[in-house]
Design a protein around this motif. Structure first.
Motif, PDB file in Angstrom:
ATOM      1  N   ARG A  20     -95.179  19.353  -4.476  1.00  0.00           N
ATOM      2  CA  ARG A  20     -93.883  18.632  -4.898  1.00  0.00           C
ATOM      3  C   ARG A  20     -93.425  19.581  -6.041  1.00  0.00           C
ATOM      4  NH1 ARG A  20     -94.427  12.354  -4.469  1.00  0.00           N
ATOM      5  NH2 ARG A  20     -94.892  12.789  -6.626  1.00  0.00           N
ATOM      6  N   GLY A  21     -92.278  19.867  -5.738  1.00  0.00           N
ATOM      7  CA  GLY A  21     -91.412  20.711  -6.846  1.00  0.00           C
ATOM      8  C   GLY A  21     -91.066  22.167  -6.313  1.00  0.00           C
ATOM      9  N   SER A  22     -90.521  22.916  -7.167  1.00  0.00           N
ATOM     10  CA  SER A  22     -89.994  24.354  -6.540  1.00  0.00           C
ATOM     11  C   SER A  22     -90.594  25.240  -7.676  1.00  0.00           C
ATOM     12  CB  SER A  22     -88.634  24.350  -6.805  1.00  0.00           C
ATOM     13  OG  SER A  22     -88.011  23.585  -6.054  1.00  0.00           O
ATOM     14  N   PRO A  23     -91.534  26.200  -6.810  1.00  0.00           N
ATOM     15  CA  PRO A  23     -92.291  27.385  -7.840  1.00  0.00           C
ATOM     16  C   PRO A  23     -91.023  27.977  -8.351  1.00  0.00           C
ATOM     17  CG  PRO A  23     -93.064  27.344  -5.541  1.00  0.00           C
ATOM     18  CD  PRO A  23     -92.030  26.329  -5.527  1.00  0.00           C
ATOM     19  N   HIS A  24     -91.257  28.230  -9.763  1.00  0.00           N
ATOM     20  CA  HIS A  24     -90.481  29.273 -10.385  1.00  0.00           C
ATOM     21  C   HIS A  24     -91.078  30.744 -10.646  1.00  0.00           C
ATOM     22  CE1 HIS A  24     -88.098  30.541 -13.723  1.00  0.00           C
ATOM     23  NE2 HIS A  24     -87.163  29.407 -13.793  1.00  0.00           N
ATOM     24  N   VAL A  25     -92.369  30.734 -10.429  1.00  0.00           N
ATOM     25  CA  VAL A  25     -92.821  32.181 -10.292  1.00  0.00           C
ATOM     26  C   VAL A  25     -93.604  32.473  -8.970  1.00  0.00           C
ATOM     27  CG1 VAL A  25     -93.259  32.230 -13.030  1.00  0.00           C
ATOM     28  CG2 VAL A  25     -95.158  31.062 -11.534  1.00  0.00           C
ATOM     29  N   LYS A  26     -94.049  33.760  -8.735  1.00  0.00           N
ATOM     30  CA  LYS A  26     -94.806  33.876  -7.564  1.00  0.00           C
ATOM     31  C   LYS A  26     -96.052  34.499  -7.891  1.00  0.00           C
ATOM     32  CE  LYS A  26     -91.935  37.889  -6.401  1.00  0.00           C
ATOM     33  NZ  LYS A  26     -91.456  38.081  -7.802  1.00  0.00           N
ATOM     34  N   ILE A  27     -96.979  34.752  -6.970  1.00  0.00           N
ATOM     35  CA  ILE A  27     -98.373  35.384  -7.165  1.00  0.00           C
ATOM     36  C   ILE A  27     -98.060  36.910  -7.530  1.00  0.00           C
ATOM     37  CG2 ILE A  27    -100.433  36.154  -6.052  1.00  0.00           C
ATOM     38  CD1 ILE A  27    -100.129  33.387  -4.364  1.00  0.00           C
ATOM     39  N   GLY A  28     -98.785  37.230  -8.637  1.00  0.00           N
ATOM     40  CA  GLY A  28     -98.565  38.605  -9.213  1.00  0.00           C
ATOM     41  C   GLY A  28     -97.840  38.704 -10.362  1.00  0.00           C
ATOM     42  N   ASP A  29     -97.204  37.741 -10.633  1.00  0.00           N
ATOM     43  CA  ASP A  29     -95.990  37.638 -11.828  1.00  0.00           C
ATOM     44  C   ASP A  29     -96.789  37.531 -13.052  1.00  0.00           C
ATOM     45  OD1 ASP A  29     -93.828  37.727 -10.204  1.00  0.00           O
ATOM     46  OD2 ASP A  29     -93.091  35.755 -10.532  1.00  0.00           O
ATOM     47  N   MET A  30     -96.296  38.122 -14.241  1.00  0.00           N
ATOM     48  CA  MET A  30     -96.770  37.902 -15.421  1.00  0.00           C
ATOM     49  C   MET A  30     -96.370  36.832 -16.042  1.00  0.00           C
ATOM     50  SD  MET A  30     -99.431  40.266 -15.580  1.00  0.00           S
ATOM     51  CE  MET A  30     -99.959  40.098 -17.219  1.00  0.00           C
ATOM     52  N   VAL A  31     -97.195  35.862 -16.778  1.00  0.00           N
ATOM     53  CA  VAL A  31     -96.475  34.559 -17.260  1.00  0.00           C
ATOM     54  C   VAL A  31     -96.802  34.818 -18.918  1.00  0.00           C
ATOM     55  CG1 VAL A  31     -96.006  33.440 -15.291  1.00  0.00           C
ATOM     56  CG2 VAL A  31     -98.325  33.104 -16.822  1.00  0.00           C
ATOM     57  N   ARG A  32     -96.115  33.899 -19.720  1.00  0.00           N
ATOM     58  CA  ARG A  32     -96.536  33.855 -21.021  1.00  0.00           C
ATOM     59  C   ARG A  32     -96.452  32.337 -21.211  1.00  0.00           C
ATOM     60  NH1 ARG A  32     -97.567  37.823 -23.906  1.00  0.00           N
ATOM     61  NH2 ARG A  32     -96.850  36.675 -25.909  1.00  0.00           N
ATOM     62  N   LYS A  33     -97.122  32.064 -22.248  1.00  0.00           N
ATOM     63  CA  LYS A  33     -97.394  30.571 -22.655  1.00  0.00           C
ATOM     64  C   LYS A  33     -96.130  29.723 -23.016  1.00  0.00           C
ATOM     65  CE  LYS A  33     -99.772  27.728 -25.735  1.00  0.00           C
ATOM     66  NZ  LYS A  33    -100.626  27.637 -26.836  1.00  0.00           N
ATOM     67  N   GLY A  34     -95.918  28.803 -22.340  1.00  0.00           N
ATOM     68  CA  GLY A  34     -94.583  28.030 -22.498  1.00  0.00           C
ATOM     69  C   GLY A  34     -93.610  28.481 -21.091  1.00  0.00           C
ATOM     70  N   THR A  36     -91.851  28.337 -17.488  1.00  0.00           N
ATOM     71  CA  THR A  36     -91.933  27.523 -16.532  1.00  0.00           C
ATOM     72  C   THR A  36     -92.596  28.084 -15.376  1.00  0.00           C
ATOM     73  OG1 THR A  36     -89.958  26.612 -17.241  1.00  0.00           O
ATOM     74  CG2 THR A  36     -90.326  25.967 -15.123  1.00  0.00           C
ATOM     75  N   LEU A  37     -93.515  27.288 -14.551  1.00  0.00           N
ATOM     76  CA  LEU A  37     -94.287  27.713 -13.468  1.00  0.00           C
ATOM     77  C   LEU A  37     -93.835  27.058 -12.342  1.00  0.00           C
ATOM     78  CD1 LEU A  37     -98.145  27.403 -14.975  1.00  0.00           C
ATOM     79  CD2 LEU A  37     -96.650  29.566 -14.596  1.00  0.00           C
ATOM     80  N   VAL A  38     -93.386  25.634 -12.463  1.00  0.00           N
ATOM     81  CA  VAL A  38     -93.056  24.932 -11.268  1.00  0.00           C
ATOM     82  C   VAL A  38     -91.878  24.078 -11.870  1.00  0.00           C
ATOM     83  CG1 VAL A  38     -93.536  23.160  -9.475  1.00  0.00           C
ATOM     84  CG2 VAL A  38     -95.146  25.078 -10.278  1.00  0.00           C
ATOM     85  N   GLU A  39     -90.669  24.006 -11.189  1.00  0.00           N
ATOM     86  CA  GLU A  39     -89.556  22.957 -11.549  1.00  0.00           C
ATOM     87  C   GLU A  39     -89.501  21.691 -11.127  1.00  0.00           C
ATOM     88  OE1 GLU A  39     -85.900  26.232 -12.474  1.00  0.00           O
ATOM     89  OE2 GLU A  39     -86.306  25.864 -10.194  1.00  0.00           O
ATOM     90  N   ASP A  40     -89.103  20.873 -11.628  1.00  0.00           N
ATOM     91  CA  ASP A  40     -89.280  19.528 -11.235  1.00  0.00           C
ATOM     92  C   ASP A  40     -88.132  19.303 -10.191  1.00  0.00           C
ATOM     93  OD1 ASP A  40     -87.399  19.181 -13.249  1.00  0.00           O
ATOM     94  OD2 ASP A  40     -88.132  17.472 -13.922  1.00  0.00           O
ATOM     95  N   CYS A  41     -87.696  19.853  -9.426  1.00  0.00           N
ATOM     96  CA  CYS A  41     -86.394  19.503  -8.597  1.00  0.00           C
ATOM     97  C   CYS A  41     -86.695  20.407  -7.367  1.00  0.00           C
ATOM     98  CB  CYS A  41     -85.281  19.911  -9.155  1.00  0.00           C
ATOM     99  SG  CYS A  41     -84.956  21.437  -9.639  1.00  0.00           S
ATOM    100  N   PHE A  42     -86.087  20.254  -6.243  1.00  0.00           N
ATOM    101  CA  PHE A  42     -85.886  21.098  -4.996  1.00  0.00           C
ATOM    102  C   PHE A  42     -84.682  20.973  -4.472  1.00  0.00           C
ATOM    103  CE2 PHE A  42     -87.105  16.841  -3.123  1.00  0.00           C
ATOM    104  CZ  PHE A  42     -86.302  16.952  -2.061  1.00  0.00           C
ATOM    105  N   THR A  43     -84.085  21.884  -3.998  1.00  0.00           N
ATOM    106  CA  THR A  43     -82.837  22.173  -3.355  1.00  0.00           C
ATOM    107  C   THR A  43     -82.773  21.426  -1.895  1.00  0.00           C
ATOM    108  OG1 THR A  43     -82.226  24.003  -4.602  1.00  0.00           O
ATOM    109  CG2 THR A  43     -80.860  23.692  -2.830  1.00  0.00           C
ATOM    110  N   THR A  44     -81.810  20.575  -1.826  1.00  0.00           N
ATOM    111  CA  THR A  44     -81.495  19.790  -0.315  1.00  0.00           C
ATOM    112  C   THR A  44     -81.276  20.985   0.509  1.00  0.00           C
ATOM    113  OG1 THR A  44     -79.497  18.855  -0.835  1.00  0.00           O
ATOM    114  CG2 THR A  44     -81.569  17.589  -1.481  1.00  0.00           C
ATOM    115  N   GLU A  45     -80.988  20.354   2.049  1.00  0.00           N
ATOM    116  CA  GLU A  45     -80.476  21.241   2.935  1.00  0.00           C
ATOM    117  C   GLU A  45     -78.684  21.634   2.619  1.00  0.00           C
ATOM    118  OE1 GLU A  45     -81.232  20.058   7.053  1.00  0.00           O
ATOM    119  OE2 GLU A  45     -83.256  20.433   6.709  1.00  0.00           O
ATOM    120  N   GLU A  46     -78.217  20.224   2.116  1.00  0.00           N
ATOM    121  CA  GLU A  46     -76.845  20.249   1.841  1.00  0.00           C
ATOM    122  C   GLU A  46     -76.520  20.934   0.528  1.00  0.00           C
ATOM    123  OE1 GLU A  46     -78.636  17.102   1.998  1.00  0.00           O
ATOM    124  OE2 GLU A  46     -78.458  17.389   4.202  1.00  0.00           O
TER     125      GLU A  46
END
Length: 118
Positions: A20-34, A36-46
């Motif tokens: 549940r949620g929307s990935p904000h990064v993808k496999i292979g991305d470099m991330v730093r502490k802090g 966002t990895l996954v957002e607490d929302c998703f976009t509906t069809e509308e």
């Protein structure tokens, strides 16, 4: 937990499972502490946004290096381990410890497993 899932470590994203949620990064991305990895929302069809309670797991390949004041290699490693914030879920891949007199140079590579509501 509510809100976005944020990285607790610096490194490269190796794997992600988002139930549940929307990935904000993808496999292979470099991330730093802090970051966002996954957002607490998703976009509906509308095209609207719906807030959700995230359920996710992210595996990050990490490296850490630092100077530690210690009396022994064991103490230097223990202090580094605590400074990095490793947990039982994380996997230490490699470590090197170089004696520099009263300090030690510690290098570690590890895989951090970060989860939220899982």
């Amino acid at each position: 937990e509510t809100g976005n899932m944020q990285a607790k470590h610096n490194g490269e994203v190796l794997a992600m499972t988002v139930l549940r949620g929307s990935p904000h990064v993808k496999i292979g991305d470099m991330v730093r502490k802090g970051d966002t990895l996954v957002e607490d929302c998703f976009t509906t069809e509308e095209g609207g946004q719906v807030r959700v309670e995230i359920i996710a797991r992210v595996c990050i390949a990490c490296a850490w290096e630092g100077e530690i004041e210690a009396e022994s290699e064991e103490e230097a490693f223990a202090k580094a381990y605590l400074a990095v914030g490793l947990t039982d879920q994380d996997t230490l891949r490699e470590r090197t410890i170089e004696n520099k007199g009263k300090t030690y140079r510690v290098k570690m590579t590890y895989q951090a497993i970060e989860t939220i509501n899982l």
